[in-house]
Design a protein around this motif. Structure first.
Motif, PDB file in Angstrom:
ATOM      1  N   TYR A 194       0.843  -1.204   0.000  1.00  0.00           N
ATOM      2  CA  TYR A 194       0.000   0.000   0.000  1.00  0.00           C
ATOM      3  C   TYR A 194       0.879   1.256   0.000  1.00  0.00           C
ATOM      4  O   TYR A 194       0.624   2.205  -0.755  1.00  0.00           O
ATOM      5  N   VAL A 195       1.923   1.240   0.822  1.00  0.00           N
ATOM      6  CA  VAL A 195       2.834   2.381   0.877  1.00  0.00           C
ATOM      7  C   VAL A 195       3.555   2.549  -0.463  1.00  0.00           C
ATOM      8  O   VAL A 195       3.687   3.669  -0.982  1.00  0.00           O
ATOM      9  N   ILE A 196       4.044   1.443  -1.037  1.00  0.00           N
ATOM     10  CA  ILE A 196       4.767   1.515  -2.316  1.00  0.00           C
ATOM     11  C   ILE A 196       3.876   2.093  -3.409  1.00  0.00           C
ATOM     12  O   ILE A 196       4.285   3.017  -4.143  1.00  0.00           O
ATOM     13  N   VAL A 197       2.665   1.563  -3.541  1.00  0.00           N
ATOM     14  CA  VAL A 197       1.758   2.024  -4.592  1.00  0.00           C
ATOM     15  C   VAL A 197       1.358   3.478  -4.356  1.00  0.00           C
ATOM     16  O   VAL A 197       1.293   4.282  -5.298  1.00  0.00           O
ATOM     17  N   THR A 198       1.114   3.848  -3.104  1.00  0.00           N
ATOM     18  CA  THR A 198       0.704   5.211  -2.788  1.00  0.00           C
ATOM     19  C   THR A 198       1.810   6.207  -3.125  1.00  0.00           C
ATOM     20  O   THR A 198       1.559   7.254  -3.741  1.00  0.00           O
ATOM     21  N   VAL A 199       3.057   5.894  -2.740  1.00  0.00           N
ATOM     22  CA  VAL A 199       4.175   6.790  -3.026  1.00  0.00           C
ATOM     23  C   VAL A 199       4.410   6.883  -4.531  1.00  0.00           C
ATOM     24  O   VAL A 199       4.633   7.970  -5.075  1.00  0.00           O
ATOM     25  N   ARG A 200       4.363   5.738  -5.220  1.00  0.00           N
ATOM     26  CA  ARG A 200       4.565   5.741  -6.669  1.00  0.00           C
ATOM     27  C   ARG A 200       3.534   6.604  -7.364  1.00  0.00           C
ATOM     28  O   ARG A 200       3.862   7.443  -8.222  1.00  0.00           O
ATOM     29  N   ASN A 201       2.256   6.433  -7.022  1.00  0.00           N
ATOM     30  CA  ASN A 201       1.202   7.245  -7.647  1.00  0.00           C
ATOM     31  C   ASN A 201       1.343   8.717  -7.294  1.00  0.00           C
ATOM     32  O   ASN A 201       1.104   9.592  -8.136  1.00  0.00           O
ATOM     33  N   ALA A 202       1.729   8.999  -6.049  1.00  0.00           N
ATOM     34  CA  ALA A 202       1.879  10.386  -5.634  1.00  0.00           C
ATOM     35  C   ALA A 202       3.013  11.060  -6.411  1.00  0.00           C
ATOM     36  O   ALA A 202       2.893  12.220  -6.829  1.00  0.00           O
ATOM     37  N   VAL A 203       4.128  10.342  -6.636  1.00  0.00           N
ATOM     38  CA  VAL A 203       5.256  10.905  -7.377  1.00  0.00           C
ATOM     39  C   VAL A 203       4.854  11.177  -8.829  1.00  0.00           C
ATOM     40  O   VAL A 203       5.115  12.262  -9.373  1.00  0.00           O
ATOM     41  N   TYR A 204       4.210  10.198  -9.464  1.00  0.00           N
ATOM     42  CA  TYR A 204       3.820  10.374 -10.865  1.00  0.00           C
ATOM     43  C   TYR A 204       2.775  11.482 -11.019  1.00  0.00           C
ATOM     44  O   TYR A 204       2.850  12.294 -11.946  1.00  0.00           O
ATOM     45  N   ASN A 205       1.791  11.504 -10.132  1.00  0.00           N
ATOM     46  CA  ASN A 205       0.768  12.554 -10.214  1.00  0.00           C
ATOM     47  C   ASN A 205       1.359  13.924  -9.926  1.00  0.00           C
ATOM     48  O   ASN A 205       1.000  14.917 -10.573  1.00  0.00           O
ATOM     49  N   GLY A 206       2.277  13.976  -8.947  1.00  0.00           N
ATOM     50  CA  GLY A 206       2.919  15.248  -8.636  1.00  0.00           C
ATOM     51  C   GLY A 206       3.734  15.777  -9.798  1.00  0.00           C
ATOM     52  O   GLY A 206       3.688  16.972 -10.117  1.00  0.00           O
ATOM     53  N   MET A 207       4.476  14.899 -10.477  1.00  0.00           N
ATOM     54  CA  MET A 207       5.265  15.325 -11.620  1.00  0.00           C
ATOM     55  C   MET A 207       4.391  15.751 -12.790  1.00  0.00           C
ATOM     56  O   MET A 207       4.699  16.707 -13.500  1.00  0.00           O
ATOM     57  N   SER A 208       3.287  15.025 -13.013  1.00  0.00           N
ATOM     58  CA  SER A 208       2.397  15.387 -14.118  1.00  0.00           C
ATOM     59  C   SER A 208       1.751  16.754 -13.887  1.00  0.00           C
ATOM     60  O   SER A 208       1.443  17.468 -14.844  1.00  0.00           O
ATOM     61  N   GLU A 209       1.570  17.149 -12.621  1.00  0.00           N
ATOM     62  CA  GLU A 209       1.025  18.469 -12.327  1.00  0.00           C
ATOM     63  C   GLU A 209       2.117  19.539 -12.306  1.00  0.00           C
ATOM     64  O   GLU A 209       1.861  20.701 -12.647  1.00  0.00           O
ATOM     65  N   PHE A 210       3.328  19.141 -11.926  1.00  0.00           N
ATOM     66  CA  PHE A 210       4.407  20.112 -11.781  1.00  0.00           C
ATOM     67  C   PHE A 210       5.056  20.482 -13.104  1.00  0.00           C
ATOM     68  O   PHE A 210       5.383  21.656 -13.334  1.00  0.00           O
ATOM     69  N   LEU A 211       5.275  19.513 -13.987  1.00  0.00           N
ATOM     70  CA  LEU A 211       6.003  19.769 -15.222  1.00  0.00           C
ATOM     71  C   LEU A 211       5.373  20.847 -16.088  1.00  0.00           C
ATOM     72  O   LEU A 211       6.091  21.722 -16.606  1.00  0.00           O
ATOM     73  N   PRO A 212       4.028  20.860 -16.295  1.00  0.00           N
ATOM     74  CA  PRO A 212       3.460  21.972 -17.078  1.00  0.00           C
ATOM     75  C   PRO A 212       3.726  23.336 -16.452  1.00  0.00           C
ATOM     76  O   PRO A 212       3.984  24.311 -17.166  1.00  0.00           O
ATOM     77  N   ARG A 213       3.683  23.406 -15.126  1.00  0.00           N
ATOM     78  CA  ARG A 213       3.977  24.671 -14.452  1.00  0.00           C
ATOM     79  C   ARG A 213       5.446  25.043 -14.644  1.00  0.00           C
ATOM     80  O   ARG A 213       5.777  26.213 -14.842  1.00  0.00           O
ATOM     81  N   ARG A 214       6.313  24.033 -14.573  1.00  0.00           N
ATOM     82  CA  ARG A 214       7.743  24.283 -14.763  1.00  0.00           C
ATOM     83  C   ARG A 214       8.027  24.801 -16.169  1.00  0.00           C
ATOM     84  O   ARG A 214       8.763  25.771 -16.352  1.00  0.00           O
ATOM     85  N   PHE A 215       7.426  24.157 -17.182  1.00  0.00           N
ATOM     86  CA  PHE A 215       7.640  24.588 -18.564  1.00  0.00           C
ATOM     87  C   PHE A 215       7.096  25.993 -18.793  1.00  0.00           C
ATOM     88  O   PHE A 215       7.716  26.814 -19.480  1.00  0.00           O
ATOM     89  N   HIS A 216       5.925  26.271 -18.200  1.00  0.00           N
ATOM     90  CA  HIS A 216       5.342  27.604 -18.346  1.00  0.00           C
ATOM     91  C   HIS A 216       6.242  28.646 -17.696  1.00  0.00           C
ATOM     92  O   HIS A 216       6.452  29.739 -18.252  1.00  0.00           O
ATOM     93  N   TRP A 217       6.797  28.302 -16.539  1.00  0.00           N
ATOM     94  CA  TRP A 217       7.688  29.241 -15.839  1.00  0.00           C
ATOM     95  C   TRP A 217       8.944  29.499 -16.659  1.00  0.00           C
ATOM     96  O   TRP A 217       9.402  30.646 -16.761  1.00  0.00           O
TER      97      TRP A 217
END
Length: 299
Positions: A64-87
């Motif tokens: 549960y911890v492994i899957v939760t961390v993995r999903n959180a990292v991927y979701n966080g990057m998918s939300e962060f990268l567009p902001r990073r590129f825009h910046w």
């Protein structure tokens, strides 16, 4: 950093809350009290006795911890990268085309020397400007004196306009009373002359390496691609600690005191910092053992 903090808070919510309010009480109540007198371990896996049926539950918890961390990292990057590129795309031209250079060798610690070095290193690149951070401690003190005198002059003129009488001023406790407006006008002019003289001295001294010039500076290229290429250069000097290349911070975030500090003092503070870390490393176990023994005595 703020977005990363929010991401960490969400991750702790999804992992920490179930662990503390569900898994912890289960370990405490049904683990078999393998922790013994170690009360701090009652909520942890250390309280689960060998061969307990809770082992299977903890295997599921680990996944549960492994899957939760993995999903959180991927979701966080998918939300962060567009902001990073825009910046990156909306960065001001001056900032996207500028690099911060630290640990500049003394022979290149002038604007001209720095420009000549980079022209030789990247002959195809066009350099718009170079700047070496300078020691302006004396100048800043003189400017503060000038501003204080100007403020006092303004206050004296305001008092004169309101009362219609020329305000008087005593320079010392036993000093003669003088006209405040004339006094502060004189002090302001003297301070302006001192500021101008100090600026002229800095500009003249800056023509040679060392002196007021520090080992940090900025190089502004004509294109962003040249600046990014410069940041990727490595091994441009036989000295391993020379020519540190970084992306420049926001102008409002630049700490000029750090850029203009003495290299020898900076190296000394670095050594002291390493010694403190080493001292903490060797002192850690005696401190822990001492605290544990004190706790046992108190208990």
């Amino acid at each position: 950093m703020i977005e990363y903090t929010h991401w960490s808070m969400k991750l702790l919510l999804w992992i920490g809350v179930p662990m503390f309010f569900v898994i912890g009480p289960i370990n405490c109540l049904f683990g078999g009290y393998a922790a013994g007198e170690d009360h701090l371990s009652y909520l942890s896996f250390g309280n689960v006795e060998n061969g307990s049926a809770l082992y299977g539950m903890h295997a599921v918890v680990i996944w549960y911890v492994i899957v939760t961390v993995r999903n959180a990292v991927y979701n966080g990057m998918s939300e962060f990268l567009p902001r990073r590129f825009h910046w990156l795309r909306t960065l001001s031209e001056i900032r996207s085309q500028t690099i911060l250079v630290e640990n500049i060798p003394e022979e290149h610690q002038t604007e001209k020397g720095l420009a000549d070095f980079w022209k030789q290193l990247l002959p195809h690149a066009t350099i718009n400007s170079t700047y070496i951070a300078k020691d302006t401690a004396t100048l800043l003190k003189l400017i503060a004196v000038k501003d204080a005198a100007a403020t006092s002059l303004q206050q004296a003129e305001t008092e004169h306009a309101e009362s219609g009488e020329r305000p008087m001023f005593r320079e010392s406790f036993f000093g003669e009373r003088v006209d405040a407006i004339e006094h502060w006008q004189k002090k302001t002019e003297e301070a302006k002359d001192q500021v101008k003289a100090e600026r002229d001295r800095i500009n003249e001294d800056a023509k040679t390496g060392g002196g007021v010039n520090s080992s940090s500076g900025f190089v502004t290229f004509a294109s962003t691609s040249d600046a990014k290429l410069a940041l990727q250069l490595t091994g441009i000097s036989h000295e391993s600690d020379a020519w540190g290349l970084y992306s420049p911070p926001c102008p409002n975030d630049i700490r000029w005191d750090d850029l203009t500090q003495d290299d020898t003092a900076q190296g000394f503070r670095t050594v002291v910092g390493y010694l403190c870390v080493v001292g903490l490393y060797f002192a850690y176990m005696p401190i822990v053992i001492g605290v544990t023994n004190i706790a046992k005595v108190i208990d």
